[in-house]
Design a protein around this motif. Structure first.
Motif, PDB file in Angstrom:
ATOM      1  N   ASP A 181       0.978  -1.262   0.203  1.00  0.00           N
ATOM      2  CA  ASP A 181       0.045  -0.088   0.034  1.00  0.00           C
ATOM      3  C   ASP A 181       1.240   0.967   0.061  1.00  0.00           C
ATOM      4  N   PHE A 182       1.860   1.149  -0.214  1.00  0.00           N
ATOM      5  CA  PHE A 182       2.853   2.141  -0.313  1.00  0.00           C
ATOM      6  C   PHE A 182       2.271   4.067  -0.720  1.00  0.00           C
ATOM      7  N   GLY A 183       2.509   4.811  -0.389  1.00  0.00           N
ATOM      8  CA  GLY A 183       1.711   6.055  -0.473  1.00  0.00           C
ATOM      9  C   GLY A 183       0.903   6.371  -0.435  1.00  0.00           C
ATOM     10  N   THR A 184       0.168   5.334   0.653  1.00  0.00           N
ATOM     11  CA  THR A 184      -1.227   5.185   1.484  1.00  0.00           C
ATOM     12  C   THR A 184      -0.638   6.148   2.688  1.00  0.00           C
ATOM     13  N   GLY A 185       0.576   6.239   3.947  1.00  0.00           N
ATOM     14  CA  GLY A 185       0.881   6.437   5.052  1.00  0.00           C
ATOM     15  C   GLY A 185       1.137   7.592   4.839  1.00  0.00           C
ATOM     16  N   TYR A 186       2.400   8.103   5.954  1.00  0.00           N
ATOM     17  CA  TYR A 186       2.514   9.314   5.836  1.00  0.00           C
ATOM     18  C   TYR A 186       4.358   9.417   6.172  1.00  0.00           C
ATOM     19  N   SER A 187       4.357   8.267   5.406  1.00  0.00           N
ATOM     20  CA  SER A 187       5.679   8.277   6.527  1.00  0.00           C
ATOM     21  C   SER A 187       6.594   9.248   5.252  1.00  0.00           C
ATOM     22  N   SER A 188       8.213   9.564   5.584  1.00  0.00           N
ATOM     23  CA  SER A 188       8.914  10.606   4.582  1.00  0.00           C
ATOM     24  C   SER A 188       9.593   9.126   3.889  1.00  0.00           C
ATOM     25  N   LEU A 189       9.417  10.209   2.843  1.00  0.00           N
ATOM     26  CA  LEU A 189      10.747   8.965   1.263  1.00  0.00           C
ATOM     27  C   LEU A 189      12.144   8.824   2.060  1.00  0.00           C
ATOM     28  N   ALA A 190      12.692   9.982   2.797  1.00  0.00           N
ATOM     29  CA  ALA A 190      13.501   9.504   3.513  1.00  0.00           C
ATOM     30  C   ALA A 190      14.644   8.551   4.312  1.00  0.00           C
ATOM     31  N   TYR A 191      13.051   7.776   4.585  1.00  0.00           N
ATOM     32  CA  TYR A 191      12.478   6.751   5.574  1.00  0.00           C
ATOM     33  C   TYR A 191      13.209   5.577   4.634  1.00  0.00           C
ATOM     34  N   LEU A 192      12.816   5.280   3.664  1.00  0.00           N
ATOM     35  CA  LEU A 192      12.410   4.887   2.463  1.00  0.00           C
ATOM     36  C   LEU A 192      14.334   3.636   2.692  1.00  0.00           C
ATOM     37  N   LYS A 193      15.468   4.427   2.821  1.00  0.00           N
ATOM     38  CA  LYS A 193      16.532   4.039   2.044  1.00  0.00           C
ATOM     39  C   LYS A 193      17.142   3.386   3.606  1.00  0.00           C
ATOM     40  N   ARG A 194      16.511   3.553   4.898  1.00  0.00           N
ATOM     41  CA  ARG A 194      16.682   3.442   6.318  1.00  0.00           C
ATOM     42  C   ARG A 194      16.294   1.059   6.225  1.00  0.00           C
ATOM     43  N   PHE A 195      14.813   0.787   5.616  1.00  0.00           N
ATOM     44  CA  PHE A 195      14.742  -0.009   5.825  1.00  0.00           C
ATOM     45  C   PHE A 195      15.104  -1.001   4.777  1.00  0.00           C
ATOM     46  N   PRO A 196      15.662  -2.108   6.029  1.00  0.00           N
ATOM     47  CA  PRO A 196      16.003  -3.039   4.405  1.00  0.00           C
ATOM     48  C   PRO A 196      14.910  -4.153   3.979  1.00  0.00           C
ATOM     49  N   ILE A 197      14.544  -3.501   2.781  1.00  0.00           N
ATOM     50  CA  ILE A 197      13.211  -4.476   1.841  1.00  0.00           C
ATOM     51  C   ILE A 197      13.185  -4.083   0.937  1.00  0.00           C
ATOM     52  N   ASP A 198      12.984  -4.789   0.054  1.00  0.00           N
ATOM     53  CA  ASP A 198      13.206  -6.015  -1.459  1.00  0.00           C
ATOM     54  C   ASP A 198      11.978  -4.864  -2.559  1.00  0.00           C
ATOM     55  N   GLU A 199      11.235  -4.879  -1.554  1.00  0.00           N
ATOM     56  CA  GLU A 199      10.039  -4.311  -3.050  1.00  0.00           C
ATOM     57  C   GLU A 199       8.781  -3.876  -2.436  1.00  0.00           C
ATOM     58  N   LEU A 200       8.423  -2.576  -3.691  1.00  0.00           N
ATOM     59  CA  LEU A 200       7.697  -1.620  -2.974  1.00  0.00           C
ATOM     60  C   LEU A 200       6.706  -1.833  -3.866  1.00  0.00           C
ATOM     61  N   LYS A 201       5.181  -1.550  -3.100  1.00  0.00           N
ATOM     62  CA  LYS A 201       3.710  -2.274  -3.542  1.00  0.00           C
ATOM     63  C   LYS A 201       3.200  -0.689  -3.476  1.00  0.00           C
ATOM     64  N   ILE A 202       2.848  -0.273  -5.070  1.00  0.00           N
ATOM     65  CA  ILE A 202       2.212   0.825  -5.180  1.00  0.00           C
ATOM     66  C   ILE A 202       1.102   0.968  -5.108  1.00  0.00           C
ATOM     67  N   ASP A 203       0.246   1.138  -4.155  1.00  0.00           N
ATOM     68  CA  ASP A 203      -0.863   1.283  -3.752  1.00  0.00           C
ATOM     69  C   ASP A 203      -1.706   1.733  -5.011  1.00  0.00           C
TER      70      ASP A 203
END
Ligand code: C2E
Ligand code: MG
Ligand code: MG
Ligand code: MG
Length: 274
Positions: A181-203
């Motif tokens: 559900d990426f894009g529906t939350g309100y986290s800052s994009l800058a945080y994205l690189k801190r999390f060790p994730i593999d994939e992003l699902k655009i809501d």
């Protein structure tokens, strides 16, 4: 959540209904029994690798086959399961059954398919999660890299330094991680690189009008570029038309999921690749 109010979904929470109403209590005890009465079922929706035009994964989506209400959508009972804590047992059931289904597909020669499983906030907060995942993977001989857990931004933001530790532990066990559900939350994009994730699902909210609304197309394009620059692969949720797919293809989106290809279906109807 408004965006989960699908056309044909049964609406439990009418605005005027008190959360402590009789219906609520009745549903709560019915949900308690749902597990032991084997009323929970998983449906599976394919993910397509856009460049190869090939089904490469499936997302397990929970349904409740209620004796009177019929097939109840997760939007109508997941939050109740969260509130009552039942989600922990239900989530374990989902994980195990999705992995068992994956094993059946492997045994039928579809070892290349990946399995995606949704994890709730409460499950993610449970310190036992990495151990449970390791145990279920061992029980079902799940190969490394074939299981992806779907999490949301708000879950990760709750206690971000703990989240990073948990994500790293899961990844160390051979689990892939997707941000749902990426894009529906309100986290800052800058945080994205801190999390060790593999994939992003655009809501699907951003996909819905992508062929009519240039702003939505620009947002999707920016998300895809950002994700790629961070080394993430991108899934577009809720792809319903050839026009949407065409735009996503042009923007280099990796995977697509949606009614255009298939609705979530019981395992027996899953469109296995040739
Ligand atoms: P999600 O994980 O974002 O799943 C995608 C939802 O979009 C699914 O709804 C799916 O049926 C629907 N969908 C897929 N393609 C299309 C499309 O082209 N158009 C439209 N309009 N909808 C599409 P579903 O199955 O009702 O699930 C709703 C949400 O419930 C899921 O959203 C997920 O957050 C949650 N959920 C489902 N299964 C589980 C589960 O096993 N555990 C947990 N914790 N949550 C679950
Ligand atoms: Mg999901
Ligand atoms: Mg999603
Ligand atoms: Mg979604």
């Amino acid at each position: 959540r408004a965006k989960d109010e699908g056309r044909d979904s049964f609406q439990l929470y009418q605005p005027a209904m008190n959360a402590r109403s009789l219906e609520h209590l009745a549903l709560e005890s019915a949900l308690h029994r749902a597990l032991e009465r084997e009323e929970l079922v998983l449906h599976y929706q394919p993910l397509i690798d856009i460049a190869r035009a090939r089904i490469v994964a499936s997302e397990a989506l929970l349904r409740w086959q209620h004796p009177d209400l019929g097939l109840v959508a997760p939007g109508d009972f997941i939050s109740l399961a969260e509130e009552t804590g039942l989600i922990v047992d239900i989530g374990e059931w989902v994980l195990r059954n999705a992995c068992l289904q994956h094993r059946r597909w492997r045994e039928a020669g579809h070892g290349e398919l990946r399995m995606l499983v949704n994890i709730s906030a409460r499950q993610f907060r449970d310190d036992n999660l990495p151990r449970l995942v390791a145990q279920v993977m061992a029980e079902t001989s799940m190969p490394t890299g074939q299981l992806t857990l779907e999490l949301t931004e708000s879950m990760l933001m709750e206690d971000s330094s703990r989240s990073i530790d948990v994500l790293e532990e899961l990844r160390g066990q051979g689990v892939r991680l997707a941000l749902d559900d990426f894009g529906t939350g309100y986290s800052s994009l800058a945080y994205l690189k801190r999390f060790p994730i593999d994939e992003l699902k655009i809501d699907r909210l951003f996909i819905r009008d992508i062929d009519r609304n240039p702003d939505d197309a620009a947002i999707a394009d920016a998300i895809i570029k950002l994700a790629h620059s961070l080394g993430l692969r991108v899934v577009a949720e809720g792809v319903e038309t050839a026009e949407q797919l065409e735009i996503l293809t042009r923007h280099g989106c990796n995977f697509a999921q949606g009614f255009y290809y298939s609705r979530p279906v019981p395992a027996a109807q899953f469109p296995l690749p040739d």
